[in-house]
Design an enzyme around this catalytic site. Structure first.
Site, short mmCIF file in Angstrom:
data_model
loop_
_atom_site.label_atom_id
_atom_site.label_comp_id
_atom_site.label_asym_id
_atom_site.label_seq_id
_atom_site.Cartn_x
_atom_site.Cartn_y
_atom_site.Cartn_z
N CYS A 113 0.80 -1.22 0.00
CA CYS A 113 0.00 0.00 0.00
C CYS A 113 0.83 1.27 0.00
O CYS A 113 0.34 2.34 -0.35
CB CYS A 113 -0.94 0.00 1.20
SG CYS A 113 -1.97 -1.47 1.31
N HIS A 241 -3.05 6.97 1.94
CA HIS A 241 -3.47 5.68 1.40
C HIS A 241 -4.94 5.46 1.74
O HIS A 241 -5.37 5.63 2.89
CB HIS A 241 -2.63 4.55 2.00
CG HIS A 241 -3.21 3.19 1.75
ND1 HIS A 241 -3.64 2.78 0.51
CD2 HIS A 241 -3.47 2.15 2.60
CE1 HIS A 241 -4.12 1.56 0.60
NE2 HIS A 241 -4.03 1.16 1.85
N ASN A 271 -10.23 -0.04 -1.21
CA ASN A 271 -8.78 -0.08 -1.00
C ASN A 271 -8.13 -0.69 -2.23
O ASN A 271 -8.24 -1.89 -2.47
CB ASN A 271 -8.46 -0.90 0.26
CG ASN A 271 -6.99 -0.97 0.58
OD1 ASN A 271 -6.14 -0.69 -0.26
ND2 ASN A 271 -6.66 -1.35 1.79
#
Length: 315
Positions: A113, A241, A271
């Protein structure tokens, strides 16, 4: 060494949209359960005939077009991804081949990530050192490929997509458009976020990640601002993020960027791992929510409990 800047950005998402109601037909969940815990309402899911490098190439082509450049202007391709199926050729080489970029250095970066902000730092360093003229930096992930769609704790989180940035040297006399990176990790806690096994599957210790992100990361993000010679109050934008809205909002508040637009693309995209920051950043630019020259904090975190952040000037 000359400084570098982001000349343009671009993003791409697959056409298929998976809603919370759709997920409720797959696992024991509901729209209320998902939105109250992670804030996600929809996510885009790539089909079996849409590999990671295709997502990446679409986003990269848009960034090149926005910069007014051709594939021949690029001599370094960096792709941040953790969902490549094959070991070789790597994603960067595949993207270069799709776009027709002649003889670039082509490397993948796997920091999950936090991958895009790591790759952006590497591109900045290469251009500053004269090792590259223009770099194409891409974050792309197909999280749907590594998701257990019977596990309601993880399948509600993920989405697929890509975002890209063109990095080039600043003209003489211009201040750097990419600030110094601040990066690191907590390797002994690498088990908190995993993509492992055969077949590979995404898993995480949600509470551990939440506590780490909301307590340990705010001072690190503020220090990234200091390295750029700014305070959080100076920021026009914050792109964290896009892990979970319940992480993004308290983290942004603790950073203290009271005048900034805070990216909340997780609500509509889920995500998307390494894609999340360039995807969200590109959307803010496209929608006119940020103006050219605005200082924006990009801050990635997650897998390996790694983090990397830098302040950039909006293209």
């Amino acid at each position: 060494m000359n400084g570098s800047r982001i000349a343009a950005v671009g993003h791409y998402q697959p056409a298929k949209v998976l809603t919370n109601e759709d997920l409720a037909g797959l696992v024991d969940t509901s729209d209320e359960w998902i939105t109250s815990r992670v804030g996600i309402r929809t996510r885009h899911i790539a089909g079996p005939d849409e590999p990671v490098d295709e997502l990446a190439a679409h986003a990269a082509a848009k960034a090149l077009a926005a910069a007014g450049l051709t594939p021949g202007d690029i001599d370094l391709v960096l792709v941040a991804t953790s969902t490549a199926v094959d070991r070789s050729p790597n994603m960067a080489a595949r993207v270069a081949a799709r776009l027709g970029i002649p003889s670039p250095a082509a490397m993948d970066v796997n920091v999950v990530c936090a991958g895009f902000t790591h790759a952006l730092a590497a591109g900045d360093h290469a251009v500053r050192a004269g090792a590259a003229t223009r770099a194409l930096v891409i974050g792309a992930d197909k999280m749907s490929d590594v998701t257990d769609w019977t596990d309601r704790t993880t399948c509600v989180l993920v989405g697929d997509g890509a975002g890209a940035a063109v990095v080039e040297a600043c003209p003489p006399g211009e201040e750097p458009g990419i600030g110094p990176v601040l990066w690191g990790s907590v390797p002994e806690m690498g088990h908190a976020v995993r993509i492992e096994g055969t077949p590979a599957r995404f898993a995480q210790e949600g509470q551990s990640v939440y506590r780490w992100a909301t307590t340990q990361l705010p001072p690190i993000a503020r220090k990234a601002c200091e390295r750029a010679g700014l305070t959080p109050e100076d920021l026009a934008g914050v792109v964290l993020h896009q892990a979970n809205l319940r992480i993004i909002e308290p983290l942004a508040q603790k950073i203290g960027a009271v005048n900034a637009v805070v990216a909340r693309d997780v609500v509509e995209s889920g995500n998307t791992s390494a894609a999340s920051i360039p995807l969200a950043f590109s959307k803010l630019v496209e929608r006119g929510q940020l103006s050219s020259g605005d200082p924006v904090l990009l801050f990635g975190f997650g897998g390996n409990l790694s983090y990397a952040g830098q302040v950039v000037r909006c293209p």
